[in-house]
Design a protein around this motif. Structure first.
Motif, PDB file in Angstrom:
ATOM      1  N   GLU A  64     -39.496  -8.756 -70.301  1.00  0.00           N
ATOM      2  CA  GLU A  64     -40.851  -8.200 -70.262  1.00  0.00           C
ATOM      3  C   GLU A  64     -41.192  -7.371 -71.507  1.00  0.00           C
ATOM      4  O   GLU A  64     -42.353  -7.061 -71.747  1.00  0.00           O
ATOM      5  CB  GLU A  64     -41.055  -7.370 -68.989  1.00  0.00           C
ATOM      6  CG  GLU A  64     -40.117  -6.210 -68.821  1.00  0.00           C
ATOM      7  CD  GLU A  64     -40.173  -5.635 -67.387  1.00  0.00           C
ATOM      8  OE1 GLU A  64     -40.638  -4.509 -67.253  1.00  0.00           O
ATOM      9  OE2 GLU A  64     -39.753  -6.319 -66.424  1.00  0.00           O
ATOM     10  N   ILE A  69     -45.553  -8.877 -68.889  1.00  0.00           N
ATOM     11  CA  ILE A  69     -46.003  -9.525 -67.646  1.00  0.00           C
ATOM     12  C   ILE A  69     -47.502  -9.817 -67.737  1.00  0.00           C
ATOM     13  O   ILE A  69     -47.976 -10.891 -67.390  1.00  0.00           O
ATOM     14  CB  ILE A  69     -45.700  -8.628 -66.427  1.00  0.00           C
ATOM     15  CG1 ILE A  69     -44.195  -8.363 -66.329  1.00  0.00           C
ATOM     16  CG2 ILE A  69     -46.209  -9.270 -65.148  1.00  0.00           C
ATOM     17  CD1 ILE A  69     -43.783  -7.373 -65.238  1.00  0.00           C
ATOM     18  N   THR A  70     -48.248  -8.841 -68.223  1.00  0.00           N
ATOM     19  CA  THR A  70     -49.680  -9.034 -68.468  1.00  0.00           C
ATOM     20  C   THR A  70     -49.935  -8.751 -69.940  1.00  0.00           C
ATOM     21  O   THR A  70     -49.504  -7.715 -70.451  1.00  0.00           O
ATOM     22  CB  THR A  70     -50.517  -8.039 -67.634  1.00  0.00           C
ATOM     23  OG1 THR A  70     -50.267  -8.270 -66.249  1.00  0.00           O
ATOM     24  CG2 THR A  70     -52.015  -8.217 -67.903  1.00  0.00           C
ATOM     25  N   MET A 233     -39.302 -14.326 -61.467  1.00  0.00           N
ATOM     26  CA  MET A 233     -39.701 -13.061 -62.095  1.00  0.00           C
ATOM     27  C   MET A 233     -38.480 -12.298 -62.619  1.00  0.00           C
ATOM     28  O   MET A 233     -38.553 -11.600 -63.624  1.00  0.00           O
ATOM     29  CB  MET A 233     -40.451 -12.181 -61.089  1.00  0.00           C
ATOM     30  CG  MET A 233     -41.687 -12.830 -60.473  1.00  0.00           C
ATOM     31  SD  MET A 233     -42.990 -13.183 -61.660  1.00  0.00           S
ATOM     32  CE  MET A 233     -43.019 -14.966 -61.668  1.00  0.00           C
ATOM     33  N   ILE A 246     -61.183 -13.317 -68.289  1.00  0.00           N
ATOM     34  CA  ILE A 246     -61.674 -12.312 -67.362  1.00  0.00           C
ATOM     35  C   ILE A 246     -63.021 -11.810 -67.872  1.00  0.00           C
ATOM     36  O   ILE A 246     -63.121 -11.354 -69.012  1.00  0.00           O
ATOM     37  CB  ILE A 246     -60.692 -11.115 -67.295  1.00  0.00           C
ATOM     38  CG1 ILE A 246     -59.287 -11.578 -66.913  1.00  0.00           C
ATOM     39  CG2 ILE A 246     -61.207 -10.038 -66.351  1.00  0.00           C
ATOM     40  CD1 ILE A 246     -59.160 -12.209 -65.555  1.00  0.00           C
ATOM     41  N   ARG A 258     -56.520 -13.324 -70.949  1.00  0.00           N
ATOM     42  CA  ARG A 258     -55.321 -12.629 -70.532  1.00  0.00           C
ATOM     43  C   ARG A 258     -54.270 -13.655 -70.136  1.00  0.00           C
ATOM     44  O   ARG A 258     -54.594 -14.673 -69.555  1.00  0.00           O
ATOM     45  CB  ARG A 258     -55.690 -11.779 -69.317  1.00  0.00           C
ATOM     46  CG  ARG A 258     -54.578 -10.939 -68.742  1.00  0.00           C
ATOM     47  CD  ARG A 258     -54.991 -10.465 -67.371  1.00  0.00           C
ATOM     48  NE  ARG A 258     -55.997  -9.406 -67.415  1.00  0.00           N
ATOM     49  CZ  ARG A 258     -56.693  -9.014 -66.350  1.00  0.00           C
ATOM     50  NH1 ARG A 258     -56.526  -9.600 -65.189  1.00  0.00           N
ATOM     51  NH2 ARG A 258     -57.584  -8.044 -66.457  1.00  0.00           N
ATOM     52  N   VAL A 260     -50.648 -13.974 -67.990  1.00  0.00           N
ATOM     53  CA  VAL A 260     -49.684 -13.307 -67.114  1.00  0.00           C
ATOM     54  C   VAL A 260     -48.585 -14.301 -66.753  1.00  0.00           C
ATOM     55  O   VAL A 260     -48.780 -15.513 -66.836  1.00  0.00           O
ATOM     56  CB  VAL A 260     -50.330 -12.755 -65.810  1.00  0.00           C
ATOM     57  CG1 VAL A 260     -51.387 -11.721 -66.099  1.00  0.00           C
ATOM     58  CG2 VAL A 260     -50.893 -13.873 -64.969  1.00  0.00           C
ATOM     59  N   TRP A 261     -47.455 -13.748 -66.374  1.00  0.00           N
ATOM     60  CA  TRP A 261     -46.338 -14.601 -65.971  1.00  0.00           C
ATOM     61  C   TRP A 261     -46.767 -15.530 -64.837  1.00  0.00           C
ATOM     62  O   TRP A 261     -47.573 -15.166 -63.984  1.00  0.00           O
ATOM     63  CB  TRP A 261     -45.182 -13.760 -65.441  1.00  0.00           C
ATOM     64  CG  TRP A 261     -44.437 -12.968 -66.445  1.00  0.00           C
ATOM     65  CD1 TRP A 261     -44.675 -12.889 -67.787  1.00  0.00           C
ATOM     66  CD2 TRP A 261     -43.312 -12.129 -66.183  1.00  0.00           C
ATOM     67  NE1 TRP A 261     -43.770 -12.042 -68.368  1.00  0.00           N
ATOM     68  CE2 TRP A 261     -42.917 -11.564 -67.411  1.00  0.00           C
ATOM     69  CE3 TRP A 261     -42.596 -11.796 -65.033  1.00  0.00           C
ATOM     70  CZ2 TRP A 261     -41.831 -10.685 -67.507  1.00  0.00           C
ATOM     71  CZ3 TRP A 261     -41.530 -10.919 -65.132  1.00  0.00           C
ATOM     72  CH2 TRP A 261     -41.147 -10.382 -66.361  1.00  0.00           C
ATOM     73  N   ILE A 266     -44.041 -20.171 -57.147  1.00  0.00           N
ATOM     74  CA  ILE A 266     -45.206 -19.461 -56.612  1.00  0.00           C
ATOM     75  C   ILE A 266     -46.394 -20.414 -56.459  1.00  0.00           C
ATOM     76  O   ILE A 266     -46.600 -21.284 -57.304  1.00  0.00           O
ATOM     77  CB  ILE A 266     -45.555 -18.270 -57.541  1.00  0.00           C
ATOM     78  CG1 ILE A 266     -44.393 -17.268 -57.565  1.00  0.00           C
ATOM     79  CG2 ILE A 266     -46.844 -17.586 -57.114  1.00  0.00           C
ATOM     80  CD1 ILE A 266     -44.574 -16.109 -58.530  1.00  0.00           C
ATOM     81  N   LYS A 268     -50.040 -21.992 -56.609  1.00  0.00           N
ATOM     82  CA  LYS A 268     -51.007 -22.106 -57.712  1.00  0.00           C
ATOM     83  C   LYS A 268     -50.368 -22.566 -59.017  1.00  0.00           C
ATOM     84  O   LYS A 268     -51.091 -22.867 -59.960  1.00  0.00           O
ATOM     85  CB  LYS A 268     -51.748 -20.770 -57.989  1.00  0.00           C
ATOM     86  CG  LYS A 268     -52.584 -20.250 -56.829  1.00  0.00           C
ATOM     87  CD  LYS A 268     -53.513 -19.129 -57.270  1.00  0.00           C
ATOM     88  CE  LYS A 268     -52.755 -17.867 -57.620  1.00  0.00           C
ATOM     89  NZ  LYS A 268     -53.597 -16.735 -57.972  1.00  0.00           N
TER      90      LYS A 268
ATOM     91  N   ASP B 176     -50.292  -3.741 -64.658  1.00  0.00           N
ATOM     92  CA  ASP B 176     -49.755  -4.640 -65.677  1.00  0.00           C
ATOM     93  C   ASP B 176     -48.550  -5.446 -65.194  1.00  0.00           C
ATOM     94  O   ASP B 176     -48.174  -6.419 -65.809  1.00  0.00           O
ATOM     95  CB  ASP B 176     -49.362  -3.846 -66.938  1.00  0.00           C
ATOM     96  CG  ASP B 176     -50.583  -3.523 -67.788  1.00  0.00           C
ATOM     97  OD1 ASP B 176     -51.661  -4.076 -67.496  1.00  0.00           O
ATOM     98  OD2 ASP B 176     -50.455  -2.734 -68.734  1.00  0.00           O
ATOM     99  N   VAL B 179     -48.648 -10.301 -61.259  1.00  0.00           N
ATOM    100  CA  VAL B 179     -48.789 -11.671 -61.757  1.00  0.00           C
ATOM    101  C   VAL B 179     -49.813 -12.479 -60.955  1.00  0.00           C
ATOM    102  O   VAL B 179     -49.835 -13.704 -61.033  1.00  0.00           O
ATOM    103  CB  VAL B 179     -47.439 -12.415 -61.776  1.00  0.00           C
ATOM    104  CG1 VAL B 179     -46.479 -11.757 -62.750  1.00  0.00           C
ATOM    105  CG2 VAL B 179     -46.806 -12.495 -60.386  1.00  0.00           C
TER     106      VAL B 179
END
Lengths: 341, 331
Positions: A64, A69-70, A233, A246, A258, A260-261, A266, A268, B176, B179
């Motif tokens: 990370e 992560i984001t 993760m 966004i 943006r 993200v992981w 998971i 989707k 942050d 996910v």
């Protein structure tokens, strides 16, 4: 060159380094663990050697730090955009050999997987230097010896922590200035773990055929896996992400892109335009992940992706063991081979 | 010689009058439902040497040993002394002489769910809190039932008590680290109150809908959700069974700390002392609240209590339940 530093001296070293570096290590977040009154151990910035949790394995990997992560890639308004910035410091990461080997897998995916480098990864990764934390005994669920990830020479400094002093090997001369006048010079070479209690037999990739993807061995995971994605993760080498634009609530004409992981376990993960989605069955997600870690990555890049840190096994709420799964793959392939003969 | 017994003194000593003439039963307290296994030896020995060889496990997590002749009460008290010493006196409970048995039986054993030593859902160590409450309120003759439970699942049935203490997790979100897997949102909506919604790829929490169960922390794959290390509790009050008006306990306080819980319970004992109807052989605290009204109780219970910024107090309570005398079968 080696040094022996009291914790006090080592903290002086860190103080010196802090001017140039953001220093990351596994640290303890008291009572922030999944269950009440348990601690979370993950990477964070440290101020002193006492912050470093070196007697336990971290719940999450250091990925990370270089692969947040984001991450905002850029900001946009109606007619222009602006790329996001990163801090201007260099980065020092305390990590074990398995994770250094894991970082090489991330480099492969982000920088050497096709003609275009991932600049958002590169801009952080190029700042990084490694402080290797000696790991002689490993932890529960580790199988780094089986994946050849127990050893590395890719580090600037290697350290052995004890309760009151730190032994250091200095390989990168740019750090010499920070060590001068601090500790006693000595010969120190880190040692490496030679054997884990968990051993894994990796399959020979050319024995895996497309038929194997439909093998019955995967079926048990359709009921056992709950598709939570903790394994993804926690994994040092899982590097999937998803991008989304966004629009800001107050003014939807401005916004950001943006990333993200994402994780193949998971929901989707495979969603497509029009609502189409693959791998609804959890066993197919388990198969997909397994094949990426121990089959197609190796075919493409010459080494297996999994480094055997065992964090996926540590974190799985359903007690699904990835090391057991790999062994099952190897065993099943052998059995099928002997049955065919 | 005919048996001549002081029944009230016997009851106070945790022995009971049973349907079998001449035989009593001993009620052993197990605060928090947790004791060292070695104490089971004493329970076994009393049952086999003085009782009928059986042990009843009570709803309040104590042991009840039936079939004991009244004349053996002193011997039985000797036998249970070591357990009283280790479980009660060593825990700080104010008992002078363990060899005389339990000094009171009005305030019942403080029961607890298994708590966070074992259960993933529990938000705190329930046995420890139960043992603290035991120390704060026992021995006491007033009839009060208290139970503590780790989370709003309420496995101990805190809602059936005069005081039910329910652990609440103040869950905090590190944006942050999220996910957007929506695991917390889906779970909260399916299993809890739907306090979480997705907005622009991140999660928003409706604080008023959050019951503090901590499920979002359990489901989060990245530890974006974690618990505030500070402990919070919800206090539900005046639940009961009985032959008049069975009802579930109702929320009185939420997002309060342990000290508030203790203070409120102790204040309530003073409230009981002031308002109890002494013409009755005993009066349960819930019926006293029925007589004085909730507002009088509230004022008394919160005396000297400094509530934290997150705390909420019920303005009014409609205790509800049903009244036997007015229910469908008697009309």
């Amino acid at each position: 060159m080696g040094y022996r530093l009291s914790n006090e001296k080592f903290n002086k070293l860190l103080d010196g380094l802090k001017g140039e570096y953001k220093i990351y290590a596994p640290i303890r977040f008291p009572k922030r663990g999944r269950f009440s009154d348990t601690d979370l151990i993950r990477y964070g910035e440290i101020n002193k050697v006492e912050d470093v949790v070196w007697i336990e394995k971290s719940n999450y990997s250091p990925k990370e730090i270089v692969f947040p992560i984001t991450q905002t890639l850029f900001y946009f308004t109606e007619d222009e955009f602006k790329e996001s910035m990163v801090h201007n410091k260099k980065i020092l990461i305390f990590l074990r050999p398995c994770d250094i080997n894991g970082m090489r897998r991330l480099d492969t995916i982000f920088l050497n997987n096709g003609p275009i480098k991932d600049v958002y990864y590169e801009r952080l990764r190029e700042k990084v230097k490694f402080v290797m934390m000696e790991c002689k005994d490993g932890f529960e669920n580790c199988f780094c010896v089986s994946t050849n990830s127990n050893y590395t020479q890719d580090y600037s400094i290697a350290v052995r922590f004890t309760s009151n002093e730190v032994f250091c090997e200095l390989k990168d001369e740019s750090f010499q200035q920070f060590f001068s006048n601090l500790g006693t010079e000595m010969n120190f070479k880190p040692e490496y773990i030679e054997e884990n209690s968990v051993k894994v037999q990796l399959p020979e990739v050319d024995k895996i055929t497309t038929e194997f993807f439909n093998h019955d061995m995967w079926k048990e995971y359709s009921k056992r896996c709950i598709g939570c994605g903790r394994c993804n993760m926690a994994c040092i080498t899982c590097s999937c992400f998803t991008n989304s634009d966004i629009a800001y609530e107050e003014n939807p004409n401005a916004g950001e892109r943006r990333r993200v992981w994402a994780g193949c376990h998971i929901d989707k993960f495979t969603d497509m335009a029009g609502g189409h989605s693959f791998r609804q069955d959890y066993s197919s997600r388990m198969r997909f992940k397994t094949m990426h870690k121990i089959y197609d990555y190796k075919k493409r890049f010459g080494e297996h992706m999994c480094v055997g840190c065992g964090r996926c096994d540590d974190i799985c709420p359903e007690y699904i063991s990835f090391s057991n799964c790999i062994n099952k793959v190897s065993k099943t392939l052998k059995e099928d081979e002997s049955n065919a003969q | 010689m005919s048996m001549d017994l002081n029944v009230k003194a016997i009851k106070k000593n945790a022995f009971r009058i049973t349907k079998v003439r001449g035989k009593t039963a001993l009620r052993i307290r197990v605060p928090g439902g947790l004791i060292e296994a070695k104490h089971l030896q004493a329970v076994k020995e009393i049952a086999e040497q003085y009782g009928d060889g059986t042990v009843h496990i009570t709803i309040r997590q104590g042991f009840e040993i039936p079939g004991i002749p009244f004349e053996k009460m002193d011997e039985v008290n000797q036998k249970i002394a070591q357990m009283i010493k280790e479980v009660e006196i060593d825990n700080g409970v104010d008992i002078d002489n363990a060899k005389k048995g339990y000094p009171a039986s009005g305030t019942r054993n403080i029961s607890a769910c298994i708590g966070n030593e074992v259960c993933p859902f529990a938000n705190y160590n329930t046995a420890k809190l139960a043992q603290r409450i035991e120390r704060e309120v026992f021995p006491n003759d007033y009839h009060v039932k208290i139970a503590v439970t780790g989370c709003p699942n309420d496995c101990i049935k805190a809602h059936m008590q005069d005081f039910g203490i329910i652990g609440m997790a103040d869950t905090q979100y590190e944006r942050d680290r999220c996910v957007s897997c929506e695991a917390c949102v889906k779970n909260c909506s399916l299993r809890v109150t739907g306090a979480l919604i997705m907005h622009n790829g991140k999660v928003r929490k409706d604080e008023r809908r959050c019951v503090g169960c901590g499920e979002c922390v359990l489901t989060c794959p990245t530890a974006a959700w974690s618990r505030n290390p500070e402990k919070f509790y919800k206090l539900v009050i005046m639940g009961r069974t009985g032959k008049k008006n069975p009802r579930l306990a109702q929320p009185f306080l939420e997002w309060v700390d342990e000290e508030t819980i203790i203070k409120v319970i102790k204040n309530t004992y003073e409230y009981i002392d002031k308002y109890i109807d002494r013409s009755l052989p005993k009066e349960h605290v819930g019926y006293i609240v029925d007589r004085t009204g909730y507002q009088v109780f509230k004022e008394y219970a919160l005396k000297g209590v400094v509530l934290g910024p997150k705390a909420r107090v019920a303005e009014h309570i409609n205790f509800g339940g049903y009244l036997y005398e007015r229910d469908g079968f008697m009309k």
